[in-house]
Design a protein around this motif. Structure first.
Motif, PDB file in Angstrom:
ATOM      1  N   LEU A   1      -7.022   2.598  -4.084  1.00 30.71           N
ATOM      2  CA  LEU A   1      -5.783   2.456  -3.317  1.00 30.71           C
ATOM      3  C   LEU A   1      -5.213   3.813  -2.943  1.00 30.71           C
ATOM      4  CD1 LEU A   1      -4.133  -0.470  -5.317  1.00 30.71           C
ATOM      5  CD2 LEU A   1      -5.136  -0.600  -3.035  1.00 30.71           C
ATOM      6  N   ARG A   2      -5.344   4.784  -3.845  1.00 26.18           N
ATOM      7  CA  ARG A   2      -4.829   6.121  -3.565  1.00 26.18           C
ATOM      8  C   ARG A   2      -5.610   6.824  -2.460  1.00 26.18           C
ATOM      9  NH1 ARG A   2      -4.182   7.766  -9.933  1.00 26.18           N
ATOM     10  NH2 ARG A   2      -2.036   7.048 -10.213  1.00 26.18           N
ATOM     11  N   SER A   3      -6.816   6.339  -2.184  1.00 22.00           N
ATOM     12  CA  SER A   3      -7.653   6.953  -1.159  1.00 22.00           C
ATOM     13  C   SER A   3      -7.420   6.355   0.227  1.00 22.00           C
ATOM     14  CB  SER A   3      -9.135   6.788  -1.533  1.00 22.00           C
ATOM     15  OG  SER A   3      -9.410   7.382  -2.778  1.00 22.00           O
ATOM     16  N   LEU A   4      -6.530   5.374   0.320  1.00 19.72           N
ATOM     17  CA  LEU A   4      -6.265   4.733   1.617  1.00 19.72           C
ATOM     18  C   LEU A   4      -5.564   5.695   2.574  1.00 19.72           C
ATOM     19  CD1 LEU A   4      -5.037   1.223   0.388  1.00 19.72           C
ATOM     20  CD2 LEU A   4      -7.134   1.686   1.662  1.00 19.72           C
ATOM     21  N   PRO A   5      -5.721   5.482   3.890  1.00 23.45           N
ATOM     22  CA  PRO A   5      -5.059   6.351   4.877  1.00 23.45           C
ATOM     23  C   PRO A   5      -3.530   6.291   4.760  1.00 23.45           C
ATOM     24  CG  PRO A   5      -6.726   4.948   5.903  1.00 23.45           C
ATOM     25  CD  PRO A   5      -6.543   4.441   4.517  1.00 23.45           C
ATOM     26  N   GLU A   6      -2.858   7.336   5.225  1.00 22.74           N
ATOM     27  CA  GLU A   6      -1.397   7.380   5.163  1.00 22.74           C
ATOM     28  C   GLU A   6      -0.757   6.319   6.052  1.00 22.74           C
ATOM     29  OE1 GLU A   6       0.502  11.189   5.446  1.00 22.74           O
ATOM     30  OE2 GLU A   6      -1.295  12.219   4.759  1.00 22.74           O
TER      31      GLU A   6
ATOM     32  N   GLN B   1      12.919  -5.535  -7.352  1.00 23.75           N
ATOM     33  CA  GLN B   1      12.614  -4.542  -6.312  1.00 23.75           C
ATOM     34  C   GLN B   1      12.199  -3.223  -6.939  1.00 23.75           C
ATOM     35  OE1 GLN B   1      16.024  -4.049  -3.788  1.00 23.75           O
ATOM     36  NE2 GLN B   1      15.858  -6.074  -2.846  1.00 23.75           N
ATOM     37  N   ARG B   2      12.985  -2.789  -7.946  1.00 26.22           N
ATOM     38  CA  ARG B   2      12.716  -1.507  -8.590  1.00 26.22           C
ATOM     39  C   ARG B   2      11.368  -1.517  -9.312  1.00 26.22           C
ATOM     40  NH1 ARG B   2      17.158   1.854  -9.503  1.00 26.22           N
ATOM     41  NH2 ARG B   2      15.570   3.270 -10.336  1.00 26.22           N
ATOM     42  N   VAL B   3      11.097  -2.618 -10.016  1.00 22.24           N
ATOM     43  CA  VAL B   3       9.844  -2.708 -10.767  1.00 22.24           C
ATOM     44  C   VAL B   3       8.647  -2.694  -9.820  1.00 22.24           C
ATOM     45  CG1 VAL B   3       8.440  -4.172 -12.261  1.00 22.24           C
ATOM     46  CG2 VAL B   3      10.878  -3.885 -12.742  1.00 22.24           C
ATOM     47  N   ALA B   4       8.711  -3.551  -8.793  1.00 22.79           N
ATOM     48  CA  ALA B   4       7.595  -3.647  -7.845  1.00 22.79           C
ATOM     49  C   ALA B   4       7.399  -2.335  -7.090  1.00 22.79           C
ATOM     50  CB  ALA B   4       7.831  -4.794  -6.869  1.00 22.79           C
ATOM     51  N   THR B   5       8.505  -1.699  -6.693  1.00 24.07           N
ATOM     52  CA  THR B   5       8.415  -0.441  -5.960  1.00 24.07           C
ATOM     53  C   THR B   5       7.784   0.649  -6.819  1.00 24.07           C
ATOM     54  OG1 THR B   5      10.381  -0.988  -4.654  1.00 24.07           O
ATOM     55  CG2 THR B   5       9.720   1.317  -4.712  1.00 24.07           C
TER      56      THR B   5
ATOM     57  N   LEU C   1       4.089   0.037  -6.878  1.00 23.50           N
ATOM     58  CA  LEU C   1       3.474   0.339  -5.591  1.00 23.50           C
ATOM     59  C   LEU C   1       3.411   1.838  -5.333  1.00 23.50           C
ATOM     60  CD1 LEU C   1       5.132  -2.479  -3.452  1.00 23.50           C
ATOM     61  CD2 LEU C   1       2.723  -2.304  -4.059  1.00 23.50           C
ATOM     62  N   LYS C   2       4.409   2.563  -5.789  1.00 26.32           N
ATOM     63  CA  LYS C   2       4.420   4.012  -5.580  1.00 26.32           C
ATOM     64  C   LYS C   2       3.313   4.703  -6.362  1.00 26.32           C
ATOM     65  CE  LYS C   2       9.077   4.977  -3.965  1.00 26.32           C
ATOM     66  NZ  LYS C   2      10.332   5.726  -4.194  1.00 26.32           N
ATOM     67  N   LYS C   3       2.819   4.054  -7.423  1.00 31.10           N
ATOM     68  CA  LYS C   3       1.686   4.622  -8.159  1.00 31.10           C
ATOM     69  C   LYS C   3       0.453   4.714  -7.264  1.00 31.10           C
ATOM     70  CE  LYS C   3       2.585   3.430 -12.994  1.00 31.10           C
ATOM     71  NZ  LYS C   3       1.974   4.556 -13.699  1.00 31.10           N
ATOM     72  N   THR C   4       0.405   3.865  -6.254  1.00 27.53           N
ATOM     73  CA  THR C   4      -0.736   3.866  -5.352  1.00 27.53           C
ATOM     74  C   THR C   4      -0.584   4.899  -4.241  1.00 27.53           C
ATOM     75  OG1 THR C   4       0.193   2.248  -3.786  1.00 27.53           O
ATOM     76  CG2 THR C   4      -0.937   1.381  -5.741  1.00 27.53           C
ATOM     77  N   GLY C   5       0.636   5.404  -4.042  1.00 28.26           N
ATOM     78  CA  GLY C   5       0.886   6.332  -2.955  1.00 28.26           C
ATOM     79  C   GLY C   5       1.108   5.652  -1.618  1.00 28.26           C
ATOM     80  N   ILE C   6       1.094   4.315  -1.599  1.00 31.99           N
ATOM     81  CA  ILE C   6       1.295   3.566  -0.352  1.00 31.99           C
ATOM     82  C   ILE C   6       2.787   3.513  -0.013  1.00 31.99           C
ATOM     83  CG2 ILE C   6       1.019   1.314   0.767  1.00 31.99           C
ATOM     84  CD1 ILE C   6      -1.381   0.828  -1.076  1.00 31.99           C
ATOM     85  N   LYS C   7       3.113   3.690   1.241  1.00 30.90           N
ATOM     86  CA  LYS C   7       4.507   3.633   1.685  1.00 30.90           C
ATOM     87  C   LYS C   7       5.026   2.199   1.588  1.00 30.90           C
ATOM     88  CE  LYS C   7       3.805   7.447   4.914  1.00 30.90           C
ATOM     89  NZ  LYS C   7       3.734   7.835   6.347  1.00 30.90           N
ATOM     90  N   VAL C   8       6.292   2.059   1.196  1.00 26.69           N
ATOM     91  CA  VAL C   8       6.869   0.730   0.974  1.00 26.69           C
ATOM     92  C   VAL C   8       8.243   0.624   1.621  1.00 26.69           C
ATOM     93  CG1 VAL C   8       7.558  -0.974  -0.758  1.00 26.69           C
ATOM     94  CG2 VAL C   8       5.702   0.625  -1.259  1.00 26.69           C
ATOM     95  N   ASP C   9       8.473  -0.470   2.339  1.00 24.48           N
ATOM     96  CA  ASP C   9       9.800  -0.834   2.834  1.00 24.48           C
ATOM     97  C   ASP C   9      10.262  -2.081   2.091  1.00 24.48           C
ATOM     98  OD1 ASP C   9       9.874   1.232   4.610  1.00 24.48           O
ATOM     99  OD2 ASP C   9       9.327   0.036   6.373  1.00 24.48           O
ATOM    100  N   ILE C  10      11.587  -2.274   2.007  1.00 32.68           N
ATOM    101  CA  ILE C  10      12.122  -3.423   1.276  1.00 32.68           C
ATOM    102  C   ILE C  10      12.973  -4.295   2.192  1.00 32.68           C
ATOM    103  CG2 ILE C  10      13.655  -4.145  -0.600  1.00 32.68           C
ATOM    104  CD1 ILE C  10      12.854  -1.643  -2.107  1.00 32.68           C
TER     105      ILE C  10
ATOM    106  N   PHE D   1      -2.695  -4.585  -8.398  1.00 31.57           N
ATOM    107  CA  PHE D   1      -3.624  -3.610  -7.842  1.00 31.57           C
ATOM    108  C   PHE D   1      -4.924  -4.263  -7.379  1.00 31.57           C
ATOM    109  CE2 PHE D   1      -1.492  -0.523 -10.993  1.00 31.57           C
ATOM    110  CZ  PHE D   1      -0.465  -0.268 -10.078  1.00 31.57           C
ATOM    111  N   ALA D   2      -5.364  -5.296  -8.105  1.00 30.18           N
ATOM    112  CA  ALA D   2      -6.598  -5.986  -7.721  1.00 30.18           C
ATOM    113  C   ALA D   2      -6.419  -6.709  -6.386  1.00 30.18           C
ATOM    114  CB  ALA D   2      -7.002  -6.975  -8.812  1.00 30.18           C
ATOM    115  N   ILE D   3      -5.266  -7.348  -6.210  1.00 28.24           N
ATOM    116  CA  ILE D   3      -4.997  -8.053  -4.945  1.00 28.24           C
ATOM    117  C   ILE D   3      -4.865  -7.069  -3.794  1.00 28.24           C
ATOM    118  CG2 ILE D   3      -3.093  -9.187  -3.716  1.00 28.24           C
ATOM    119  CD1 ILE D   3      -3.009 -11.292  -5.761  1.00 28.24           C
TER     120      ILE D   3
END
Length: 393
Positions: free
Chosen positions: A263-268, A282-286, A289-298, A380-382
């Motif tokens: 997941l960390r290797s995915l494009p920006e 929201q805080r827990v899920a965010t 998700l931030k561990k993956t480096g993927i941008k997140v909107d809520i 992470f698996a999903i």
């Protein structure tokens, strides 16, 4: 601090403490923690109020700095459940120090077992650089606990000067922060690579994993999310120095599991929409998700989710099923029918475990299903299943 700690005003669990037997105390240890800031400070008459639900010392604080006070209330309740106390010392204009105590059962597990340092890396000499003073102290003490020598610098410029003036092969390993002023971690390592292929570890805060592809070009580099666990740092050092730990279990999991690395290797360009009305969720899920480096909107409900999908090109949506104003099922149906968006993966998140819930989600147009509370490995698996193949194309 001792006088403050013993102050009767802060011994809220005194009665429970007195009921404990001498044996109980011999089985437990009490720790005191402190967290200090250099903020605006809190007036004495307001210091107790800030621990009340949805309260700030002043209403203007919320407007200027954000926050509701809910976090402190949750912290105080959690500390109380652990037979501890929580209080604050503060000076207006200078900042605040928050204290809390908690009791822990003394562990007998691995009491006499120390970390075994492989012979190959005994007395390792490490150069580290981090612009944050606290991080430098932690790094130095951690490396010292491993039996390693270390020179820790504040800036990359100072570290480069040390490398250039040191005797050849003086350092065996480099540890560098990524985000630093003037010269960042990438520029620092690139300058080193012109002369040496010395192994290096990059410490990066969450959200900076989009830069990983740049570091891959430099070779012989490992990546850790800050704050890095001592075990993770040690394992990275062992791996980079070519030491194979045959005793390590294949089932060990952590930040470096295969899902997270992919997941960390995915494009920006990959971006996720999280549709969830509960602030804590929201805080827990965010955070996950931030561990993956993927941008997140809520989005706080189904209507906001629809508007967000209209406006932005998301790679995937995590959709809570039960939300106010418009639930996740209805929002998904409208995204599929009204917006005519059929290929966007929408993953259901629900606390219900009733028979037929999964079928309802799929019937509404959702692609997959996550049960609450969300488990990191399942999330992470999903994400890997729906994003990695698409991101690598």
């Amino acid at each position: 601090n001792d006088s403050k700690y013993k102050d009767e005003n802060h011994l809220q669990n005194k009665e429970n403490t007195e009921k404990k037997s001498k044996t109980d105390y011999e089985e437990e240890i009490e720790l005191i923690f402190s967290v200090k800031d250099t903020g605006i400070g809190i007036p004495p008459e307001r210091q107790e109020k800030i621990f009340e639900s949805f309260s700030q010392a002043d209403a203007t604080t919320t407007r200027k700095f954000g926050g509701t006070g809910l976090g402190l209330t949750i912290c105080k309740n959690l500390v109380g459940l652990m037979n501890g106390e929580m209080w604050v010392n503060s000076v207006v204009g200078e900042g605040s120090t928050f204290y809390f105590t908690s009791r822990f059962i003394i562990s007998k597990k691995n009491k006499d077992i120390s970390v075994e340092i492989p012979d190959k890396i005994h007395g390792l000499n490490i150069l580290a650089v981090d612009d944050n003073k606290t991080n430098r102290v932690i790094l130095h003490e951690t490396l010292k606990s491993f039996g390693f020598k270390s020179d820790v610098f504040e800036t990359a410029g100072e570290a480069l000067n040390a490398i250039n003036t040191a005797k050849k092969n003086n350092y065996n390993l480099i540890i560098t922060d990524f985000q630093m002023p003037e010269i960042n971690g990438y520029e620092f390592l690139k300058a080193i690579r012109e002369k040496s292929k010395i192994p290096a570890i990059v410490l990066t805060s969450v959200g900076a994993w989009g830069e990983k592809s740049k570091f891959m070009e430099l070779k012989n580099v490992a990546y850790l999310t800050k704050p890095a666990k001592q075990s993770a740092l040690f394992d990275s050092i062992v791996g980079l120095m070519g030491v194979v730990d045959k005793k390590k279990k294949k089932t060990d999991k952590g930040d470096d599991n295969i899902n997270l690395n992919k997941l960390r290797s995915l494009p920006e360009s990959v971006k996720i929409l999280l549709a969830e009305d509960n602030y804590i969720n929201q805080r827990v899920a965010t955070a996950l998700l931030k561990k993956t480096g993927i941008k997140v909107d809520i989005a706080a409900d189904g209507m906001e989710a629809i508007l967000a999908v209209k406006k932005h090109d998301y790679t995937l949506v995590l959709m809570d099923v039960q939300m106010p104003n418009m639930d996740g099922l209805t929002a998904t149906e409208q995204i599929r029918s009204d917006l005519k968006i059929s290929k966007l993966p929408i993953i259901a998140m629900t606390a219900n475990a009733m028979k037929g819930d999964r079928e309802k989600c799929l019937a509404a147009g959702m692609n997959d299903y996550l049960s609450k509370p969300i488990k990191p490995d399942e999330l992470f698996a999903i994400l890997e299943n729906w994003l990695v193949e698409k991101g690598e194309k």
